[in-house]
Scaffold this motif. Structure first.
Motif, short mmCIF file in Angstrom:
data_model
loop_
_atom_site.label_atom_id
_atom_site.label_comp_id
_atom_site.label_asym_id
_atom_site.label_seq_id
_atom_site.Cartn_x
_atom_site.Cartn_y
_atom_site.Cartn_z
N LEU A 114 -13.48 1.19 5.76
CA LEU A 114 -13.32 0.24 4.67
C LEU A 114 -12.31 -0.84 5.05
O LEU A 114 -12.53 -2.02 4.79
N ALA A 115 -11.21 -0.45 5.69
CA ALA A 115 -10.19 -1.41 6.12
C ALA A 115 -9.43 -0.81 7.30
O ALA A 115 -9.18 0.39 7.35
N ASP A 116 -9.07 -1.66 8.24
CA ASP A 116 -8.25 -1.21 9.36
C ASP A 116 -6.87 -1.88 9.28
O ASP A 116 -6.63 -2.72 8.42
N HIS A 117 -5.99 -1.47 10.15
CA HIS A 117 -4.60 -1.96 10.18
C HIS A 117 -3.89 -1.72 8.83
O HIS A 117 -3.18 -2.58 8.34
N VAL A 118 -4.14 -0.53 8.27
CA VAL A 118 -3.51 -0.14 7.01
C VAL A 118 -2.17 0.49 7.35
O VAL A 118 -2.10 1.48 8.06
N SER A 119 -1.10 -0.09 6.84
CA SER A 119 0.22 0.48 7.11
C SER A 119 0.66 1.43 6.00
O SER A 119 1.50 2.29 6.23
N ALA A 120 0.08 1.29 4.80
CA ALA A 120 0.41 2.23 3.71
C ALA A 120 -0.72 2.19 2.68
O ALA A 120 -1.36 1.16 2.48
N PHE A 121 -0.96 3.34 2.05
CA PHE A 121 -1.97 3.43 1.01
C PHE A 121 -1.55 4.52 0.04
O PHE A 121 -1.08 5.57 0.46
N SER A 122 -1.74 4.26 -1.25
CA SER A 122 -1.43 5.32 -2.21
C SER A 122 -2.31 5.20 -3.44
O SER A 122 -2.76 4.12 -3.81
N LEU A 123 -2.57 6.36 -4.04
CA LEU A 123 -3.24 6.47 -5.34
C LEU A 123 -2.24 7.16 -6.25
O LEU A 123 -1.66 8.17 -5.89
N THR A 124 -2.05 6.61 -7.43
CA THR A 124 -1.13 7.21 -8.39
C THR A 124 -1.83 7.30 -9.73
O THR A 124 -2.45 6.33 -10.17
N ARG A 125 -1.76 8.45 -10.37
CA ARG A 125 -2.37 8.65 -11.67
C ARG A 125 -1.30 8.57 -12.74
O ARG A 125 -0.27 9.24 -12.68
N ASP A 126 -1.56 7.73 -13.74
CA ASP A 126 -0.66 7.63 -14.89
C ASP A 126 -1.07 8.72 -15.88
O ASP A 126 -2.18 8.71 -16.41
N SER A 127 -0.20 9.69 -16.11
CA SER A 127 -0.55 10.83 -16.96
C SER A 127 -0.71 10.44 -18.43
O SER A 127 -1.35 11.14 -19.19
N ASN A 128 -0.16 9.32 -18.83
CA ASN A 128 -0.27 8.89 -20.23
C ASN A 128 -1.63 8.33 -20.57
O ASN A 128 -2.21 8.67 -21.60
N ASP A 129 -2.16 7.46 -19.75
CA ASP A 129 -3.42 6.80 -20.11
C ASP A 129 -4.55 7.02 -19.11
O ASP A 129 -5.64 6.50 -19.30
N GLY A 130 -4.33 7.79 -18.06
CA GLY A 130 -5.39 8.10 -17.12
C GLY A 130 -5.69 7.01 -16.10
O GLY A 130 -6.60 7.15 -15.29
N ARG A 131 -4.93 5.94 -16.12
CA ARG A 131 -5.15 4.85 -15.16
C ARG A 131 -4.79 5.31 -13.76
O ARG A 131 -3.82 6.02 -13.55
N ILE A 132 -5.61 4.90 -12.80
CA ILE A 132 -5.31 5.19 -11.40
C ILE A 132 -4.87 3.89 -10.76
O ILE A 132 -5.58 2.88 -10.80
N LEU A 133 -3.69 3.91 -10.17
CA LEU A 133 -3.12 2.74 -9.52
C LEU A 133 -3.36 2.83 -8.02
O LEU A 133 -3.00 3.83 -7.39
#
Length: 171
Positions: free
Chosen positions: A126-145
């Motif tokens: 999907l992408a190269d030269h990735v120096s950082a990646f994260s998925l974060t789930r907001d427990s209040n509203d279910g949003r994934i950042l």
């Protein structure tokens, strides 16, 4: 004597009317031309560097936009992606079920500096030269950042992109 004095004076006057440049005049002109050429060269190099940086910024932004749109679409249609799942820190792999894909079980993974997405048995780059990646789930509203950081090849600097997704199929 008068004749010889006349010849000497005439010769001196004739020498002052000769055409051409003195050595000092030539040296001064060469120095001025050298300074002007140096300034023009510095300006040309700065313009080329500016173009290369702008071109690389456009390329990285386009790559990030494509990656974020693709991940956003996948996560938007994922089944129970925010239902008690924890995302590893640092992120390495996330497996989920997608309602619209032909092969329902999908994987998002970071291998070395390459982000991959697709079927569990064969994700694609999907992408190269990735120096950082994260998925974060907001427990209040279910949003994934989603936070994606790509590295500039030329300067080595990082550029970070962020997007929040509210999955549809959260039951």
């Amino acid at each position: 004597n008068f004749l010889s004095l006349y010849r000497i004076l005439h010769r001196g006057i004739a020498m002052s009317h000769q055409k051409g440049f003195t050595l000092i005049e030539i040296i001064v002109v060469l120095i001025i031309v050298g300074i002007m050429a140096t300034m023009a060269g510095i300006g040309a190099v700065a313009a080329v560097q500016g173009y290369l940086i702008a071109s690389e910024n456009a390329e990285i932004t386009q790559k990030a936009q494509l990656a974020m749109t693709r991940m956003g679409r996948e996560i938007l249609e994922c089944v129970d992606c925010d239902d008690g799942k924890t995302y590893p820190d640092p992120f390495t792999e996330f497996t989920y079920e997608n309602t619209i894909a032909d092969d329902r079980f999908r994987k998002l993974s970071l291998e070395s500096s390459t982000l991959k997405i697709g079927p569990v048995d064969g994700p694609q780059v999907l992408a190269d030269h990735v120096s950082a990646f994260s998925l974060t789930r907001d427990s209040n509203d279910g949003r994934i950042l989603i936070v994606l950081t790509l590295e500039h090849q030329q300067s080595g600097a990082d550029q970070t992109f962020t997007m929040g997704i509210y999955p549809r199929n959260t039951n």
